[in-house]
Design an enzyme around this catalytic site. Structure first.
Site, mmCIF file in Angstrom:
data_model
loop_
_atom_site.group_PDB
_atom_site.id
_atom_site.type_symbol
_atom_site.label_atom_id
_atom_site.label_comp_id
_atom_site.label_asym_id
_atom_site.label_seq_id
_atom_site.Cartn_x
_atom_site.Cartn_y
_atom_site.Cartn_z
ATOM 1 N N ASP A 1 0.860 -1.184 0.000
ATOM 2 C CA ASP A 1 0.000 0.000 0.000
ATOM 3 C C ASP A 1 0.899 1.238 0.000
ATOM 4 O OD1 ASP A 1 -3.127 0.694 1.063
ATOM 5 O OD2 ASP A 1 -1.611 2.234 1.390
ATOM 6 N N ASN B 1 -2.652 13.150 -3.574
ATOM 7 C CA ASN B 1 -3.738 13.707 -4.386
ATOM 8 C C ASN B 1 -4.116 15.107 -3.915
ATOM 9 O OD1 ASN B 1 -4.167 11.627 -6.260
ATOM 10 N ND2 ASN B 1 -5.428 10.461 -4.812
ATOM 11 N N ASP C 1 -2.166 9.772 -10.316
ATOM 12 C CA ASP C 1 -2.220 8.728 -11.346
ATOM 13 C C ASP C 1 -0.818 8.362 -11.822
ATOM 14 O OD1 ASP C 1 -4.935 8.695 -11.160
ATOM 15 O OD2 ASP C 1 -5.313 9.818 -13.009
ATOM 16 N N GLU D 1 -4.802 2.558 -4.017
ATOM 17 C CA GLU D 1 -3.344 2.494 -3.941
ATOM 18 C C GLU D 1 -2.872 1.129 -3.447
ATOM 19 O OE1 GLU D 1 -4.690 4.316 0.024
ATOM 20 O OE2 GLU D 1 -5.387 4.128 -2.040
#
Length: 702
Positions: free
Chosen positions: A444, A452, A461, A487
């Site tokens: 993760d 973000n 992205d 993620e």
């Protein structure tokens, strides 16, 4: 020549003359397959001590036919052989293995002998139909190599050279299977030589452009180590060797006149096989002594042996397990082959092909006797045609299947493909617990939400794409890297024990910390890892829960670290958790009633499944089992309804009353249960009531 039969005419069985109508058709192409196989068998029997991998006479005939058919393809195969041998020498291969690799390179394109000119020399891009026709060239090449009784190592090299190095790019290849090194060498050699030559549809590329092309695709389409070895060989004199060999012809290829004769004999075989590959889902060739000489790839797939390479062997009912169309076993001498041999005339029978103990496929089998020009019985050809579907998949279909197994953003495997491969590798473990262990790495990205928030979703992205690219490059070719969602990523590691997998995770972790991003040059990321290995008498869900729990421990203890968790350690940690509520409290039951026509019910069922991405788990008369929602790897329910999977069981019952227009009064008994772990009853009940309301909108009810 192929016209020389290997069967003793003095002992051949002539066609009986008792029937008023006699079948006297002569298939020269299929007879030539039998003769080719017998010639090779005689060679290996008489030359038991020979080191030749293939009779030189047969090799000359095939290459002469290829030379006559298309000199460019022949010269391409020669240069591919030079490149492949150069790479193998750099890798310190044994001389005998290098010789077999050269033969594989010389023969890897022989299927093009049967390709029509309008495809072989087409100046534009191939359409989906063109790709479908060209794919038969590979299948025909397999048929010829099998008929020549070549060693399995050569056949495997030619076959696997068409496949991607990374199992991720090859959706039909199970996780844990690796391509042979010979195939990986041949693939790189073939690509380099092809790009260096001018083609009817494009110009030739220079050396540096080709190596850049190969390096860009290293790790996905090509083996990075083989690409690196090729570049080293070219720099150390290989490029000069290729240029000096460009204008030379082969000394053992016969004159063009003889090549024409060879093309006439062998070309008949290729034309026949090409037609059969297009027309049927599978076929086999059996000689007069009931030896199975050829079983094509389609036939292997029909009988559940898709990954195997067939070797000639005596015919037995177990080799082609079939029943009659009503699933009743054939008695002695009642098999289609036995009946056809006794009658010596073509016949067609509807059968059920047994693929395993539970699955059958309806098919038509056509049996044809093979006679020579003197009317002597030489063998049998069996052709299979599936009743319900066409097994030959178009290039377009394969592309769609591959896309369906990939994550749209990162290009690596998606959750559906991961679950399929997990099921496959678990089946292999259950069949062989000692030899098929596996480990799961769960990872993760740390603090991904802040990426973000601070840099924007475009950078987020980019982070996901670059991390996926790194996993693809660093993972071995028999491993699977997948994006499970958001993620979260998973790496499936066949044949790796716990601490080996932990070492692999550590390597991933250190490399991830080195990533740089164009959209945010100052951004640095870290990841947390959890690792678990399958243990004795353990279920798949248990392994995944341990990997998920190990990841949670890594994040709880400061992130950017790897945690391993054994089953006994998880048991100790879970002993402190309050037991869950009894399952009986997590059942929702209801009823839908109304006038429901059968056709209407089926139509609405299909609409519900399509519109809500539901999965049909089981269907019997009057009963349907559906899954709504996706299960998380750890088994826990998420906050979003799509992460709260439920099982919907619907049973239909008829009422004695009839509705308008003769419709039966039917009731649907609905039962909804959770999939995975739900701690709060009210959460499940809310999800179940919402699901029931969705069902009501699709079905007429009172």
């Amino acid at each position: 020549m192929l016209a020389e039969t290997a069967v003793n005419r003095a002992t051949a069985d002539p066609m009986p003359q008792t029937s008023s109508w006699q079948f006297n058709g002569v298939s020269r192409g299929l007879l030539s397959v039998i003769e080719l196989s017998h010639r090779s068998e005689n060679f290996y029997r008489e030359q038991a001590d020979s080191t030749e991998a293939i009779p030189l006479a047969i090799l000359r005939e095939i290459l002469s036919a290829l030379h006559f058919r298309d000199e460019n393809t022949f010269n391409h195969s020669r240069r591919v052989g030079l490149i492949a041998m150069g790479i193998a020498q750099q890798l310190c291969w044994e001389k005998e293995n290098i010789k077999q690799l050269e033969i594989a390179a010389l023969l890897h394109d022989i299927g093009k002998i049967g390709i029509p000119d309008h495809l072989l020399y087409k100046p534009g891009r191939f359409s989906a139909e063109d790709f479908g026709l060209m794919s038969h060239a590979v299948e025909v090449a397999e048929d010829i190599l099998q008929s020549c009784r070549l060693p399995l190592s050569i056949r495997r090299t030619v076959l696997e050279a068409r496949r991607y190095y990374s199992g991720l790019e090859d959706y039909s290849r199970p996780v844990g299977t690796e391509l042979s090194q010979g195939a990986r060498i041949l693939a790189v050699a073939d690509a380099y030589e092809s790009l260096s030559r001018e083609q009817v549809f494009r110009d030739a590329k220079d050396h540096h452009d080709i190596t850049d092309f190969l390096k860009e695709r290293a790790g996905t389409q090509y083996d990075p180590r083989v690409v690196e070895t090729l570049c080293r060989w070219l720099d150390n004199g290989g490029l000069s060797l290729l240029r000096s060999a460009a204008g030379k012809d082969s000394s053992f290829i016969q004159s063009s006149q003889n090549g024409s004769l060879m093309m006439g004999a062998i070309g008949t075989v290729f034309a026949e096989l090409y037609a059969l590959e297009q027309a049927y889902d599978g076929f086999s060739i059996i000689d007069a002594d009931r030896n199975v000489l050829l079983v094509n790839r389609g036939c292997q797939e029909l009988f559940g042996r898709a990954g195997e390479l067939f070797e000639p062997q005596p015919w037995t009912p177990d080799l082609f397990p079939i029943t009659n169309f009503n699933h009743q076993a054939f008695g002695e001498d009642e098999y289609p082959l036995d009946v056809m041999v006794s009658k010596r005339r073509p016949m067609s029978v509807n059968v059920q092909i047994r693929q395993d103990d539970r699955h059958f496929e309806a098919a038509e089998v056509q049996c044809f006797p093979l006679f020579d020009v003197d009317g002597l019985f030489r063998g049998v050809a069996e052709f299979y045609k599936c009743k319900d579907r066409t097994r030959h998949q178009s290039h377009q279909f394969k592309e769609l299947a591959l896309q369906a197994s990939r994550d749209a953003l990162t290009g690596i495997a998606n959750r559906g493909e991961l679950e399929n491969q997990l099921a496959n590798i678990m089946d292999r473990y259950l069949a062989d617990p000692q030899g098929s262990i596996f480990s799961v790495i769960y990872l993760d990205i740390d603090h991904f939400k802040s990426i973000n928030d601070n840099y924007g979703h475009a950078v987020g992205d980019e982070v996901l794409v670059e991390l996926a690219k790194l996993l693809r490059q660093e993972a071995y070719s028999n491993e699977l890297a997948a994006r499970y969602g958001g993620e979260e990523f998973v790496v499936l590691c066949p044949e790796l024990e716990l601490m080996q997998a932990a070492g692999r995770a550590e390597r991933f972790r250190l490399e991830i910390a080195k990533l740089r991003f164009k959209g945010a040059p100052d951004l640095r990321i870290t990841s947390s890892f959890g690792v678990a290995q399958i243990e004795s008498q353990e279920k798949l869900d248990s392994v995944l829960k341990r990997a998920d729990k190990a990841l949670y421990e890594s994040k709880k203890n400061g992130r950017n670290r790897t945690t391993v968790l054994r089953r006994e350690e998880l048991s100790q940690s879970l002993s402190k958790v309050t037991p869950a509520v009894e399952n009986e409290d997590f059942v929702f039951k209801a009823e839908l009633a109304g006038v429901l026509y059968d056709e209407f019910l089926i139509m609405k069922m299909k609409s519900f499944v399509h519109d809500n991405n539901a999965k049909v788990r089981h269907v019997t008369k009057g009963e349907v089992l559906l899954q709504l929602g996706k299960k998380k790897l750890g088994g826990r329910w998420g906050k979003d309804p799509s992460r709260q999977p439920v099982l919907i069981e619907m049973k239909s019952t008829n009422d004695e009353r009839s509705g308008p227009a003769g419709g039966r009064k039917q009731k649907l008994q609905v039962k909804i249960t959770p999939i995975g772990t739900v701690k709060k009853r009210e959460v499940f009940q809310g999800r179940a009531r919402h699901t029931y309301r969705m069902l009501r909108t699709y079905f007429v009810s009172e």
